[in-house]
Write a protein that holds these residues in place. Structure first.
Motif, mmCIF file in Angstrom:
data_model
loop_
_atom_site.group_PDB
_atom_site.id
_atom_site.type_symbol
_atom_site.label_atom_id
_atom_site.label_comp_id
_atom_site.label_asym_id
_atom_site.label_seq_id
_atom_site.Cartn_x
_atom_site.Cartn_y
_atom_site.Cartn_z
ATOM 1 N N ARG A 186 -50.551 25.586 41.977
ATOM 2 C CA ARG A 186 -49.191 25.563 41.469
ATOM 3 C C ARG A 186 -48.924 24.173 40.879
ATOM 4 N NH1 ARG A 186 -44.079 24.234 42.555
ATOM 5 N NH2 ARG A 186 -42.469 25.758 42.011
ATOM 6 N N ILE A 187 -47.870 24.057 40.055
ATOM 7 C CA ILE A 187 -47.570 22.800 39.368
ATOM 8 C C ILE A 187 -47.529 21.605 40.319
ATOM 9 C CG2 ILE A 187 -45.069 23.323 39.449
ATOM 10 C CD1 ILE A 187 -46.747 21.411 36.600
ATOM 11 N N ASP A 188 -47.063 21.779 41.564
ATOM 12 C CA ASP A 188 -46.966 20.655 42.504
ATOM 13 C C ASP A 188 -48.236 20.466 43.332
ATOM 14 O OD1 ASP A 188 -46.892 22.786 44.213
ATOM 15 O OD2 ASP A 188 -44.918 22.357 45.048
ATOM 16 N N VAL A 189 -49.265 21.263 43.081
ATOM 17 C CA VAL A 189 -50.571 21.245 43.769
ATOM 18 C C VAL A 189 -50.498 21.394 45.286
ATOM 19 C CG1 VAL A 189 -51.726 19.936 41.937
ATOM 20 C CG2 VAL A 189 -50.904 18.712 43.939
ATOM 21 N N HIS A 190 -49.383 21.848 45.825
ATOM 22 C CA HIS A 190 -49.305 22.055 47.279
ATOM 23 C C HIS A 190 -49.452 23.521 47.668
ATOM 24 C CE1 HIS A 190 -48.676 18.035 48.845
ATOM 25 N NE2 HIS A 190 -48.114 17.797 47.678
ATOM 26 N N SER A 191 -49.696 24.369 46.702
ATOM 27 C CA SER A 191 -50.009 25.764 47.012
ATOM 28 C C SER A 191 -50.849 26.307 45.855
ATOM 29 C CB SER A 191 -48.732 26.589 47.205
ATOM 30 O OG SER A 191 -47.936 26.566 46.049
ATOM 31 N N VAL A 197 -49.818 16.541 38.686
ATOM 32 C CA VAL A 197 -48.522 17.135 39.063
ATOM 33 C C VAL A 197 -47.523 16.906 37.929
ATOM 34 C CG1 VAL A 197 -46.642 17.101 40.717
ATOM 35 C CG2 VAL A 197 -48.999 16.885 41.509
ATOM 36 N N THR A 198 -47.427 15.654 37.458
ATOM 37 C CA THR A 198 -46.751 15.400 36.181
ATOM 38 C C THR A 198 -47.758 14.633 35.313
ATOM 39 O OG1 THR A 198 -45.726 13.340 36.954
ATOM 40 C CG2 THR A 198 -44.423 15.347 37.175
ATOM 41 N N PRO A 199 -47.688 14.787 33.999
ATOM 42 C CA PRO A 199 -48.732 14.216 33.150
ATOM 43 C C PRO A 199 -48.718 12.684 33.141
ATOM 44 C CG PRO A 199 -47.117 15.449 31.832
ATOM 45 C CD PRO A 199 -46.677 15.544 33.250
ATOM 46 N N LEU A 200 -49.880 12.073 32.936
ATOM 47 C CA LEU A 200 -49.939 10.634 32.700
ATOM 48 C C LEU A 200 -49.019 10.307 31.536
ATOM 49 C CD1 LEU A 200 -53.820 10.047 32.794
ATOM 50 C CD2 LEU A 200 -52.190 9.655 34.655
#
Ligand SMILES: [Zn+2]
Length: 554
Positions: A155-160, A438-441
């Motif tokens: 997922r976008i937040d990498v926690h799931s 999670v958010t782009p560089l």
């Protein structure tokens, strides 16, 4: 006769003590707010000053770079990066642009068809909250889209993450682990187990490609250093040590590695240092994220009847911090929710009682995210000299009255998040980053997000945010001599094509006097929302060019 160059036409750097004069631009330096020129000798900055004085250097240097009005700043440090995952998002399946469930499935189908040889398909960035179907893909749909192959989709937040049946089958016992709930995205232990298997299936070549892509992308954005946040449950030792070797072996941003593993004894802390880590910190998770309902809260979520997840308690925080301090290693954690941050405050305070507060402060332990910091925990961070490694783009993406944070926490609690102004006022050192992917560089985007926080009372000046994204990253690893263009500092800098420089603060009355040249405040580009951001022409690390733009577009 010396060589004449422009920021884009950088010569091969060879001699260790090669001297370069950059002139005719704007050099952002606290040593001289009106500097237009800079001399670099070998790996360090030798001089910063004005055009008149630059004449006396011009004949003696090996190279004169004519800036043609370009801006020179210290290179940025992104203090929280997942390098391999960032590269995989660049080179692999990126679902952040998927606008619906159907669109996501179509992208997965196409990607799987294009990569018949990959042992595992990796994708990132889905976020079903805005999709018209109102749900994420089911497992049967993913099995169908991949033709039954292993797929890991964070997922976008990498926690799931979502996975296919084939990947689940490759992780024995996963359905018994906490965080496995049938069709729902995998969280916690179950998520970590599938992630480990998925990353473990990458070939070394796939991984090196991804790491190179991420580092080159960072260099092209003016990032001269990044803090890799690795760990046993994130990407594994092989990924971590391979990245550190790769970064050493080629021109690119400096990589400082954090290893997020609990160290219960000084011996374990020393083993983490032997891995090449500068700290047993980063994503050593006390809790999860707000998006995945796993951040640990003192009061229940507004949209779920629970308070999230604690992976580590106060006693574990104390044990880790005390052991690392005794081993002379920086410690740290990932902590987002207010309950998680209370564990940090209480745990580090107890460690200070055990090993002495001065030793704790001198070790400059650091906390990632620290989003729900307020009152007592904010005071404790300042007292214990904890650095907050923060990601302003989280607020830009999820803050505001109708954002994801407000959905999860209710509007009034959401308004207290990421209080950068209060943190700086309290004397908490800030280091800025993105938690990419999670958010782009995007360093200027990051500075802008801090200066134009969605909650106005938390805004900080552009200069304060810029400092936190340059010098702050170096201070977070214990270095006070870098991230700033002054004689003796490492020659890590970026050259930018930028519009007129100004001094932007959240308070317009302050802007009124400090924009006056007589105040001697060096200006920075206009970062107002909508204004075009500076374009990187050249990035230099230790006097060596790691990126030069193909052409100049003024
Ligand atoms: Zn992270």
């Amino acid at each position: 006769m010396n060589q004449r160059t422009t920021p884009e036409a950088a010569p091969e750097q060879t001699a260790a003590q090669r001297t370069v004069l950059l002139r005719g631009g704007e050099v952002h330096s606290p040593a001289d707010p009106f500097a237009t020129a800079m001399v670099v000798q070998g790996e360090h900055i030798a001089w910063v000053g004005s055009e008149g004085a630059a004449d006396s250097f011009a004949d003696a240097v090996d190279e004169v770079c004519h800036l043609d009005g370009a801006l020179v700043t210290p290179a940025f440090t992104d203090a929280h990066v997942h390098t391999t995952a960032t590269g995989l998002a660049l080179t692999g399946l990126d679902l952040s642009a998927a606008r619906s469930l159907d669109d996501a499935l179509a992208r997965i189908r196409r990607y799987a068809a294009d990569r018949p040889g990959d042992r595992v398909l990796l994708g990132h960035g889905w976020d079903a909250t805005g999709w018209p179907e109102g749900r994420h893909p089911g497992r049967a749909e993913l099995d169908e889209a991949t033709g039954g192959r292993p797929l890991y989709l964070s997922r976008i937040d990498v926690h799931s993450a979502l996975v296919t049946t084939a990947l689940l089958d490759a992780v024995p016992g996963v359905t018994e682990l906490p965080g496995y709930a049938g069709e729902l995205p995998l969280t916690r232990d179950a998520h970590h187990a599938v992630r480990k298997t998925a990353y473990g299936s990458l070939t070394p070549a796939q991984r090196a490609d991804a790491q190179r892509a991420a580092l080159d992308h960072a260099a092209a954005l003016g990032i001269g250093a990044l803090h890799e946040c690795a760990g046993p449950d994130i990407s594994g030792e092989e990924d971590f040590t391979a990245l550190l070797r790769l970064a050493e072996s080629r021109p690119g941003p400096r990589v400082f590695g954090y290893w997020g593993e609990f160290a219960g004894s000084p011996r374990q802390a020393r083993r983490i240092r032997e891995l090449g880590a500068v700290g047993a910190a980063g994503d050593l998770c006390i809790d999860g994220s707000l998006g995945s309902h796993t951040a640990h809260l003192t009061e229940p979520y507004a949209d779920a009847p629970h308070t999230g997840t604690a992976h580590l308690d106060t006693a574990a925080v104390t044990a880790h911090v005390a052991a690392c301090t005794e081993a002379g290693l920086q410690a740290g954690f990932h902590a987002i929710g207010d309950a998680a941050l209370e564990s940090v405050a209480d745990g580090v305070a107890a460690a200070a009682e055990r090993v002495g507060p001065d030793r704790i402060r001198a070790a400059r332990h650091r906390i990632e995210h620290a989003e729900m910091l307020h009152g007592r925990t904010l005071a404790a961070f300042a007292d214990l000299a904890l650095t907050a490694s923060v990601q302003p783009a989280f607020d830009a993406a999820w803050g505001g009255e109708d954002g994801m944070y407000a959905l999860r926490l209710g509007a009034s609690r959401a308004r207290t998040l990421n209080p950068y102004a209060a943190m700086l006022r309290a004397g908490i050192p800030l280091a800025l980053g993105t938690d990419s992917p999670v958010t782009p560089l995007g360093p200027w985007e990051t500075v802008r997000a801090a200066a134009f926080h969605r909650t106005p009372e938390h805004r900080i000046s552009v200069r304060g945010a810029f400092t936190a994204h340059t010098r702050g990253g170096w201070r977070a690893i214990g270095r006070d001599d870098a991230g700033v263009l002054v004689p003796g500092a490492p020659a890590d800098y970026a050259v930018w094509s930028a519009g007129p420089l100004l001094v932007q603060t959240p308070d317009s009355r302050v802007a009124g006097w400090s924009t006056d040249p007589r105040s001697g405040t060096p200006g920075l580009p206009d970062l107002s929302p909508g204004a075009p951001l500076p374009r990187c022409l050249r990035t230099v690390v230790a006097g060596r060019t790691i990126h030069a733009a193909a052409e100049r577009v003024m």
